[in-house]
Design a protein around this motif. Sequence first.
Motif, PDB file in Angstrom:
ATOM      1  N   ALA A  73      12.014  16.887 -31.538  1.00 46.33           N
ATOM      2  CA  ALA A  73      11.177  16.181 -32.502  1.00 46.33           C
ATOM      3  C   ALA A  73      10.720  14.838 -31.955  1.00 46.33           C
ATOM      4  O   ALA A  73       9.566  14.419 -32.145  1.00 46.33           O
ATOM      5  CB  ALA A  73      11.940  15.997 -33.817  1.00 46.33           C
ATOM      6  N   LEU A  74      11.613  14.152 -31.252  1.00 44.78           N
ATOM      7  CA  LEU A  74      11.255  12.863 -30.658  1.00 44.78           C
ATOM      8  C   LEU A  74      10.180  13.054 -29.587  1.00 44.78           C
ATOM      9  O   LEU A  74       9.216  12.272 -29.511  1.00 44.78           O
ATOM     10  CB  LEU A  74      12.502  12.213 -30.064  1.00 44.78           C
ATOM     11  CG  LEU A  74      12.291  10.868 -29.368  1.00 44.78           C
ATOM     12  CD1 LEU A  74      11.752   9.828 -30.357  1.00 44.78           C
ATOM     13  CD2 LEU A  74      13.603  10.377 -28.744  1.00 44.78           C
ATOM     14  N   ALA A  75      10.327  14.099 -28.761  1.00 41.79           N
ATOM     15  CA  ALA A  75       9.339  14.365 -27.722  1.00 41.79           C
ATOM     16  C   ALA A  75       7.974  14.676 -28.324  1.00 41.79           C
ATOM     17  O   ALA A  75       6.941  14.231 -27.814  1.00 41.79           O
ATOM     18  CB  ALA A  75       9.821  15.526 -26.852  1.00 41.79           C
ATOM     19  N   GLU A  76       7.937  15.438 -29.411  1.00 43.42           N
ATOM     20  CA  GLU A  76       6.676  15.740 -30.074  1.00 43.42           C
ATOM     21  C   GLU A  76       6.031  14.474 -30.608  1.00 43.42           C
ATOM     22  O   GLU A  76       4.806  14.290 -30.523  1.00 43.42           O
ATOM     23  CB  GLU A  76       6.923  16.731 -31.203  1.00 43.42           C
ATOM     24  CG  GLU A  76       7.306  18.131 -30.723  1.00 43.42           C
ATOM     25  CD  GLU A  76       7.672  19.072 -31.851  1.00 43.42           C
ATOM     26  OE1 GLU A  76       7.817  18.585 -33.013  1.00 43.42           O
ATOM     27  OE2 GLU A  76       7.837  20.280 -31.599  1.00 43.42           O
ATOM     28  N   ARG A  77       6.847  13.570 -31.166  1.00 46.03           N
ATOM     29  CA  ARG A  77       6.303  12.316 -31.688  1.00 46.03           C
ATOM     30  C   ARG A  77       5.746  11.449 -30.567  1.00 46.03           C
ATOM     31  O   ARG A  77       4.757  10.734 -30.748  1.00 46.03           O
ATOM     32  CB  ARG A  77       7.399  11.570 -32.461  1.00 46.03           C
ATOM     33  CG  ARG A  77       6.854  10.412 -33.275  1.00 46.03           C
ATOM     34  CD  ARG A  77       7.925   9.769 -34.131  1.00 46.03           C
ATOM     35  NE  ARG A  77       8.822   8.911 -33.363  1.00 46.03           N
ATOM     36  CZ  ARG A  77       9.737   8.109 -33.926  1.00 46.03           C
ATOM     37  NH1 ARG A  77       9.881   8.095 -35.241  1.00 46.03           N
ATOM     38  NH2 ARG A  77      10.511   7.362 -33.181  1.00 46.03           N
ATOM     39  N   GLN A  78       6.380  11.524 -29.382  1.00 49.04           N
ATOM     40  CA  GLN A  78       5.958  10.699 -28.251  1.00 49.04           C
ATOM     41  C   GLN A  78       4.880  11.378 -27.415  1.00 49.04           C
ATOM     42  O   GLN A  78       4.413  10.812 -26.433  1.00 49.04           O
ATOM     43  CB  GLN A  78       7.177  10.380 -27.374  1.00 49.04           C
ATOM     44  CG  GLN A  78       8.211   9.497 -28.067  1.00 49.04           C
ATOM     45  CD  GLN A  78       9.479   9.340 -27.239  1.00 49.04           C
ATOM     46  OE1 GLN A  78       9.783  10.166 -26.370  1.00 49.04           O
ATOM     47  NE2 GLN A  78      10.223   8.261 -27.503  1.00 49.04           N
ATOM     48  N   GLY A  79       4.499  12.619 -27.790  1.00 52.47           N
ATOM     49  CA  GLY A  79       3.489  13.346 -27.029  1.00 52.47           C
ATOM     50  C   GLY A  79       3.993  13.830 -25.684  1.00 52.47           C
ATOM     51  O   GLY A  79       3.224  13.890 -24.709  1.00 52.47           O
ATOM     52  N   ASP A  80       5.289  14.162 -25.621  1.00 55.00           N
ATOM     53  CA  ASP A  80       5.901  14.541 -24.342  1.00 55.00           C
ATOM     54  C   ASP A  80       6.606  15.886 -24.471  1.00 55.00           C
ATOM     55  O   ASP A  80       7.714  16.079 -23.955  1.00 55.00           O
ATOM     56  CB  ASP A  80       6.890  13.443 -23.919  1.00 55.00           C
ATOM     57  CG  ASP A  80       7.121  13.429 -22.410  1.00 55.00           C
ATOM     58  OD1 ASP A  80       6.410  14.159 -21.706  1.00 55.00           O
ATOM     59  OD2 ASP A  80       8.030  12.703 -21.974  1.00 55.00           O
ATOM     60  N   LYS A  81       5.953  16.846 -25.132  1.00 51.49           N
ATOM     61  CA  LYS A  81       6.559  18.146 -25.384  1.00 51.49           C
ATOM     62  C   LYS A  81       6.823  18.907 -24.087  1.00 51.49           C
ATOM     63  O   LYS A  81       7.842  19.607 -23.961  1.00 51.49           O
ATOM     64  CB  LYS A  81       5.650  18.984 -26.294  1.00 51.49           C
ATOM     65  CG  LYS A  81       5.537  18.455 -27.705  1.00 51.49           C
ATOM     66  CD  LYS A  81       4.488  19.202 -28.498  1.00 51.49           C
ATOM     67  CE  LYS A  81       4.783  20.680 -28.597  1.00 51.49           C
ATOM     68  NZ  LYS A  81       3.796  21.389 -29.457  1.00 51.49           N
ATOM     69  N   ALA A  82       5.935  18.816 -23.137  1.00 50.95           N
ATOM     70  CA  ALA A  82       6.084  19.573 -21.897  1.00 50.95           C
ATOM     71  C   ALA A  82       7.327  19.151 -21.120  1.00 50.95           C
ATOM     72  O   ALA A  82       8.082  19.995 -20.613  1.00 50.95           O
ATOM     73  CB  ALA A  82       4.842  19.402 -21.015  1.00 50.95           C
ATOM     74  N   ALA A  83       7.571  17.836 -21.060  1.00 51.42           N
ATOM     75  CA  ALA A  83       8.750  17.346 -20.342  1.00 51.42           C
ATOM     76  C   ALA A  83      10.022  17.827 -21.017  1.00 51.42           C
ATOM     77  O   ALA A  83      10.989  18.215 -20.356  1.00 51.42           O
ATOM     78  CB  ALA A  83       8.713  15.822 -20.276  1.00 51.42           C
ATOM     79  N   PHE A  84      10.025  17.818 -22.363  1.00 54.70           N
ATOM     80  CA  PHE A  84      11.204  18.311 -23.086  1.00 54.70           C
ATOM     81  C   PHE A  84      11.413  19.784 -22.790  1.00 54.70           C
ATOM     82  O   PHE A  84      12.544  20.224 -22.516  1.00 54.70           O
ATOM     83  CB  PHE A  84      11.044  18.105 -24.586  1.00 54.70           C
ATOM     84  CG  PHE A  84      12.129  18.797 -25.384  1.00 54.70           C
ATOM     85  CD1 PHE A  84      13.364  18.191 -25.556  1.00 54.70           C
ATOM     86  CD2 PHE A  84      11.923  20.078 -25.914  1.00 54.70           C
ATOM     87  CE1 PHE A  84      14.379  18.848 -26.252  1.00 54.70           C
ATOM     88  CE2 PHE A  84      12.923  20.728 -26.615  1.00 54.70           C
ATOM     89  CZ  PHE A  84      14.154  20.112 -26.787  1.00 54.70           C
ATOM     90  N   ALA A  85      10.333  20.582 -22.831  1.00 55.75           N
ATOM     91  CA  ALA A  85      10.459  22.020 -22.621  1.00 55.75           C
ATOM     92  C   ALA A  85      11.019  22.315 -21.236  1.00 55.75           C
ATOM     93  O   ALA A  85      11.904  23.173 -21.069  1.00 55.75           O
ATOM     94  CB  ALA A  85       9.106  22.707 -22.812  1.00 55.75           C
ATOM     95  N   ASP A  86      10.530  21.618 -20.212  1.00 61.17           N
ATOM     96  CA  ASP A  86      11.024  21.849 -18.849  1.00 61.17           C
ATOM     97  C   ASP A  86      12.521  21.569 -18.765  1.00 61.17           C
ATOM     98  O   ASP A  86      13.285  22.365 -18.203  1.00 61.17           O
ATOM     99  CB  ASP A  86      10.274  20.964 -17.857  1.00 61.17           C
ATOM    100  CG  ASP A  86       8.836  21.426 -17.643  1.00 61.17           C
ATOM    101  OD1 ASP A  86       8.531  22.578 -18.016  1.00 61.17           O
ATOM    102  OD2 ASP A  86       8.025  20.622 -17.126  1.00 61.17           O
ATOM    103  N   ARG A  87      12.939  20.438 -19.309  1.00 63.08           N
ATOM    104  CA  ARG A  87      14.350  20.072 -19.206  1.00 63.08           C
ATOM    105  C   ARG A  87      15.226  21.003 -20.032  1.00 63.08           C
ATOM    106  O   ARG A  87      16.306  21.400 -19.604  1.00 63.08           O
ATOM    107  CB  ARG A  87      14.533  18.626 -19.647  1.00 63.08           C
ATOM    108  CG  ARG A  87      15.952  18.108 -19.413  1.00 63.08           C
ATOM    109  CD  ARG A  87      16.013  16.612 -19.512  1.00 63.08           C
ATOM    110  NE  ARG A  87      17.343  16.112 -19.188  1.00 63.08           N
ATOM    111  CZ  ARG A  87      17.685  14.829 -19.123  1.00 63.08           C
ATOM    112  NH1 ARG A  87      16.748  13.896 -19.350  1.00 63.08           N
ATOM    113  NH2 ARG A  87      18.920  14.467 -18.823  1.00 63.08           N
TER     114      ARG A  87
END
Length: 380
Positions: free
Chosen positions: A339-353
């Motif tokens: 949820a934090l990654a989505e708010r920060q616009g960083d969904k791809a980085a979260f998905a990879d990790r």
Amino acid sequence: MSEYQYYEFLALDRPLTDRQLAELRSLSTRAEISATRFVNEYQWGNFRGDPRAMMERYFDAFLYLANWGTRQLMFRLPREVLNAETADSYCYTDAASLLETKEHLIVSLYADRDPDDYWEAADGRLAAIVQARSDLAAGDLRLLYLGWLLAVQSDDVDDADTEPPVPAGLGKLSAPLRAVADFLDIDQDLLAAAAQASPDAREDDHDGLATWISSLKAQEKDALLARVAAGEGSTVQALLSRRFRRERGGNEAAAPARTAAELWKAAGDRKAAREKAEEEQRRERQAREAAAKAATYARHLDELATRQEAAWKRADTLIETKNPRDYDTAVTLLSDLRALAERQGDKAAFADRFLSLREQHQRKPSLQERFDKAGLPRRA
């Protein structure tokens, strides 16, 4: 569901004599009987007595309930405190009827409700209701009007029948009258619709009553005192209250009579409006709760943003324990990081990790199932 029946009678104007007590004991060896009260409960079998006959001979108030839904109240009053013609204008149906004896009138209110899913001991229930009888004797006709509404609700009244005189104070029932309405399950919207034509009741005027009594002729007061001394105190009180109420103008409404059909329509309109308002209130409450929950979660994510790396390490540590509860905590933490990654616009980085983490624990089916249930990423 086991069977349950409850019978309660009260003698209010005069206590029972020894002879009457003996007669009542012959009807039941298991009843609780005193000079003023008769109570019997059944979880099997039936009462051998006839409540109507017992009211005619012994008692002034009666309450009956059965857990299959039947409810009944009866009140006996001396004829001199209740006009038969007046009572009959309200009580002329099976649901609300009038029984007449030489000396008394008996008002009977009968309801068949939906069966009770459970029952509780009803001992003493009549005590909360019985003051309504005294108020009726003093000229308050709201009890009779409740009986007429019960008949309307029970489909005992033709749609074209007009209502009897509407007493004052229907919009603010006394505690005993509210207990009557609740016991008989009188529709709240029907009662509220009826109350629209009912003015506010006058407040009790004790000083005015005392002044009025002092103005009575001495001979009349002596006669009334003699009746009190003879054990007719409650009847004398009712007579004085009724006469005082009548001479100061009464509490009767002068509104045009409505038909039963008109009342039902008004009740239906009110129910629809009430349910709409309740639904709007429910939605507003849910919206407030959702907004508060969202604000709390937003603050939680603000705090999580300051320790993202530590949160990833914490999730990994929890997974390594192989404890189901720790798995659940880890999944919650990873969902918050998503949820934090989505708010920060960083969904791809979260998905990879996360996908890397998922692959590290491929041989943990319980954990993988939790990931899937939480909607966390997985490779196509």
